[in-house]
Design a protein around this motif. Structure first.
Motif, PDB file in Angstrom:
ATOM      1  N   GLY A  21     -16.757 -22.462 -16.946  1.00  0.00           N
ATOM      2  CA  GLY A  21     -15.700 -21.831 -17.732  1.00  0.00           C
ATOM      3  C   GLY A  21     -15.471 -20.384 -17.332  1.00  0.00           C
ATOM      4  N   GLU A  22     -16.511 -19.732 -16.864  1.00  0.00           N
ATOM      5  CA  GLU A  22     -16.402 -18.354 -16.393  1.00  0.00           C
ATOM      6  C   GLU A  22     -15.825 -18.287 -14.978  1.00  0.00           C
ATOM      7  OE1 GLU A  22     -17.549 -15.344 -18.242  1.00  0.00           O
ATOM      8  OE2 GLU A  22     -17.065 -16.932 -19.676  1.00  0.00           O
ATOM      9  N   HIS A  23     -15.567 -19.443 -14.373  1.00  0.00           N
ATOM     10  CA  HIS A  23     -15.024 -19.540 -13.016  1.00  0.00           C
ATOM     11  C   HIS A  23     -13.805 -20.453 -12.996  1.00  0.00           C
ATOM     12  CE1 HIS A  23     -19.192 -18.263 -12.541  1.00  0.00           C
ATOM     13  NE2 HIS A  23     -18.764 -17.633 -11.469  1.00  0.00           N
ATOM     14  N   SER A  24     -12.935 -20.297 -13.968  1.00  0.00           N
ATOM     15  CA  SER A  24     -11.765 -21.175 -14.053  1.00  0.00           C
ATOM     16  C   SER A  24     -10.677 -20.796 -13.050  1.00  0.00           C
ATOM     17  CB  SER A  24     -11.200 -21.163 -15.475  1.00  0.00           C
ATOM     18  OG  SER A  24     -10.807 -19.857 -15.840  1.00  0.00           O
ATOM     19  N   ASN A  25     -10.682 -19.559 -12.583  1.00  0.00           N
ATOM     20  CA  ASN A  25      -9.684 -19.108 -11.620  1.00  0.00           C
ATOM     21  C   ASN A  25     -10.045 -19.609 -10.218  1.00  0.00           C
ATOM     22  OD1 ASN A  25      -8.840 -16.952  -9.490  1.00  0.00           O
ATOM     23  ND2 ASN A  25      -7.426 -16.699 -11.191  1.00  0.00           N
ATOM     24  N   ARG A  26      -9.108 -20.285  -9.598  1.00  0.00           N
ATOM     25  CA  ARG A  26      -9.356 -20.898  -8.282  1.00  0.00           C
ATOM     26  C   ARG A  26      -9.696 -19.854  -7.219  1.00  0.00           C
ATOM     27  NH1 ARG A  26      -5.569 -25.642  -6.253  1.00  0.00           N
ATOM     28  NH2 ARG A  26      -7.421 -26.917  -6.215  1.00  0.00           N
ATOM     29  N   THR A  27      -9.031 -18.707  -7.243  1.00  0.00           N
ATOM     30  CA  THR A  27      -9.321 -17.656  -6.253  1.00  0.00           C
ATOM     31  C   THR A  27     -10.736 -17.131  -6.440  1.00  0.00           C
ATOM     32  OG1 THR A  27      -6.980 -17.067  -6.142  1.00  0.00           O
ATOM     33  CG2 THR A  27      -8.556 -15.442  -5.326  1.00  0.00           C
ATOM     34  N   HIS A  70     -14.487 -11.942  -9.906  1.00  0.00           N
ATOM     35  CA  HIS A  70     -14.561 -11.797 -11.363  1.00  0.00           C
ATOM     36  C   HIS A  70     -13.718 -10.633 -11.870  1.00  0.00           C
ATOM     37  CE1 HIS A  70     -17.349 -14.903 -12.513  1.00  0.00           C
ATOM     38  NE2 HIS A  70     -18.027 -14.646 -11.410  1.00  0.00           N
ATOM     39  N   PHE A  71     -13.892  -9.467 -11.290  1.00  0.00           N
ATOM     40  CA  PHE A  71     -13.217  -8.281 -11.813  1.00  0.00           C
ATOM     41  C   PHE A  71     -11.718  -8.283 -11.529  1.00  0.00           C
ATOM     42  CE2 PHE A  71     -17.602  -6.415 -11.342  1.00  0.00           C
ATOM     43  CZ  PHE A  71     -17.864  -6.357 -12.699  1.00  0.00           C
ATOM     44  N   VAL A  72     -11.304  -8.808 -10.370  1.00  0.00           N
ATOM     45  CA  VAL A  72      -9.885  -8.747  -9.980  1.00  0.00           C
ATOM     46  C   VAL A  72      -9.114  -9.996 -10.419  1.00  0.00           C
ATOM     47  CG1 VAL A  72      -8.299  -8.577  -8.017  1.00  0.00           C
ATOM     48  CG2 VAL A  72     -10.411  -7.225  -8.029  1.00  0.00           C
ATOM     49  N   PHE A  73      -9.691 -11.171 -10.238  1.00  0.00           N
ATOM     50  CA  PHE A  73      -8.932 -12.399 -10.488  1.00  0.00           C
ATOM     51  C   PHE A  73      -9.297 -13.079 -11.804  1.00  0.00           C
ATOM     52  CE2 PHE A  73      -8.857 -11.718  -5.927  1.00  0.00           C
ATOM     53  CZ  PHE A  73      -7.491 -11.812  -5.680  1.00  0.00           C
ATOM     54  N   GLU A  74     -10.565 -13.187 -12.093  1.00  0.00           N
ATOM     55  CA  GLU A  74     -11.001 -13.863 -13.319  1.00  0.00           C
ATOM     56  C   GLU A  74     -10.865 -12.948 -14.533  1.00  0.00           C
ATOM     57  OE1 GLU A  74     -11.693 -17.229 -14.836  1.00  0.00           O
ATOM     58  OE2 GLU A  74     -12.539 -17.305 -12.828  1.00  0.00           O
TER      59      GLU A  74
END
Length: 105
Positions: A21-27, A70-74
Protein backbone atom coordinates in the motif's frame (compact mmCIF):
# COMPACT_ATOMS: atom_id res chain seq x y z
CA UNK A 1 14.60 -4.59 15.28
CA UNK A 2 11.04 -5.09 14.06
CA UNK A 3 8.93 -6.87 16.66
CA UNK A 4 5.15 -6.92 17.14
CA UNK A 5 5.56 -4.49 20.03
CA UNK A 6 7.42 -1.96 17.86
CA UNK A 7 5.67 -2.44 14.52
CA UNK A 8 2.08 -3.32 15.31
CA UNK A 9 2.46 -6.26 12.89
CA UNK A 10 2.52 -9.83 14.18
CA UNK A 11 4.49 -11.11 11.18
CA UNK A 12 6.01 -10.14 7.87
CA UNK A 13 3.01 -11.77 6.16
CA UNK A 14 0.81 -9.25 7.98
CA UNK A 15 3.17 -6.37 7.14
CA UNK A 16 3.54 -7.01 3.40
CA UNK A 17 0.05 -5.78 2.35
CA UNK A 18 0.76 -2.55 4.26
CA UNK A 19 4.13 -2.33 2.51
CA UNK A 20 2.48 -2.73 -0.91
CA UNK A 21 0.00 0.00 0.00
CA UNK A 22 2.95 2.31 0.59
CA UNK A 23 4.11 1.49 -2.97
CA UNK A 24 0.93 2.01 -4.95
CA UNK A 25 2.57 4.43 -7.40
CA UNK A 26 3.97 2.55 -10.40
CA UNK A 27 6.93 4.94 -10.84
CA UNK A 28 7.88 4.44 -7.20
CA UNK A 29 7.86 0.65 -7.69
CA UNK A 30 9.95 1.00 -10.84
CA UNK A 31 12.48 3.16 -9.03
CA UNK A 32 12.67 0.55 -6.27
CA UNK A 33 13.34 -2.10 -8.90
CA UNK A 34 16.08 -0.04 -10.56
CA UNK A 35 17.68 0.76 -7.20
CA UNK A 36 17.57 -2.85 -6.04
CA UNK A 37 19.03 -4.04 -9.33
CA UNK A 38 21.83 -1.50 -8.98
CA UNK A 39 22.43 -2.64 -5.40
CA UNK A 40 22.76 -6.25 -6.58
CA UNK A 41 25.27 -5.19 -9.24
CA UNK A 42 27.25 -3.29 -6.60
CA UNK A 43 27.21 -6.35 -4.35
CA UNK A 44 28.60 -8.48 -7.17
CA UNK A 45 31.28 -5.87 -7.82
CA UNK A 46 32.19 -5.79 -4.12
CA UNK A 47 32.62 -9.56 -4.08
CA UNK A 48 34.49 -9.76 -7.38
CA UNK A 49 36.86 -6.85 -6.73
CA UNK A 50 37.21 -7.27 -2.93
CA UNK A 51 36.47 -3.56 -2.69
CA UNK A 52 34.05 -2.82 0.17
CA UNK A 53 33.30 0.66 -1.21
CA UNK A 54 30.95 -1.06 -3.64
CA UNK A 55 28.80 -1.98 -0.63
CA UNK A 56 28.44 1.71 0.21
CA UNK A 57 27.60 2.41 -3.42
CA UNK A 58 25.00 -0.38 -3.31
CA UNK A 59 23.30 1.13 -0.26
CA UNK A 60 23.30 4.57 -1.84
CA UNK A 61 21.89 3.20 -5.08
CA UNK A 62 19.19 1.08 -3.46
CA UNK A 63 17.99 3.64 -0.96
CA UNK A 64 18.57 6.64 -3.23
CA UNK A 65 16.24 5.43 -5.97
CA UNK A 66 13.67 4.21 -3.44
CA UNK A 67 13.61 7.48 -1.52
CA UNK A 68 13.19 9.54 -4.69
CA UNK A 69 10.25 7.29 -5.51
CA UNK A 70 8.69 7.91 -2.13
CA UNK A 71 9.32 11.63 -1.70
CA UNK A 72 8.70 12.69 -5.33
CA UNK A 73 6.14 10.23 -6.70
CA UNK A 74 4.48 8.39 -3.82
CA UNK A 75 4.45 11.51 -1.62
CA UNK A 76 5.02 9.52 1.58
CA UNK A 77 7.83 8.64 3.95
CA UNK A 78 9.64 5.37 3.27
CA UNK A 79 8.49 2.53 5.54
CA UNK A 80 12.18 1.97 6.30
CA UNK A 81 12.03 4.79 8.82
CA UNK A 82 9.47 2.98 10.98
CA UNK A 83 9.94 -0.67 10.03
CA UNK A 84 13.56 -1.18 8.90
CA UNK A 85 13.80 -5.00 8.91
CA UNK A 86 10.35 -5.69 7.48
CA UNK A 87 10.87 -2.97 4.87
CA UNK A 88 14.17 -4.47 3.77
CA UNK A 89 12.46 -7.83 3.45
CA UNK A 90 9.55 -6.19 1.64
CA UNK A 91 11.91 -4.62 -0.89
CA UNK A 92 13.16 -8.02 -1.97
CA UNK A 93 9.75 -9.70 -1.96
CA UNK A 94 8.37 -6.83 -4.07
CA UNK A 95 11.43 -7.13 -6.35
CA UNK A 96 10.62 -10.80 -6.89
CA UNK A 97 6.93 -10.02 -7.38
CA UNK A 98 7.76 -7.37 -9.99
CA UNK A 99 10.19 -9.72 -11.72
CA UNK A 100 7.63 -12.55 -11.87
CA UNK A 101 4.71 -10.32 -12.89
CA UNK A 102 2.70 -10.73 -9.66
CA UNK A 103 2.77 -6.95 -9.33
CA UNK A 104 2.45 -4.67 -12.40
CA UNK A 105 5.78 -3.19 -13.46
Amino acid sequence: MDTPATTGFASFREFYPYYLGEHSNRTCRRLHFVGSSGALICLLLAVSTFNPLWLVAGLMCGYGFAWVGHFVFEKNRPATFKHPLYSFMGDWVMYRDLLTGRIPF
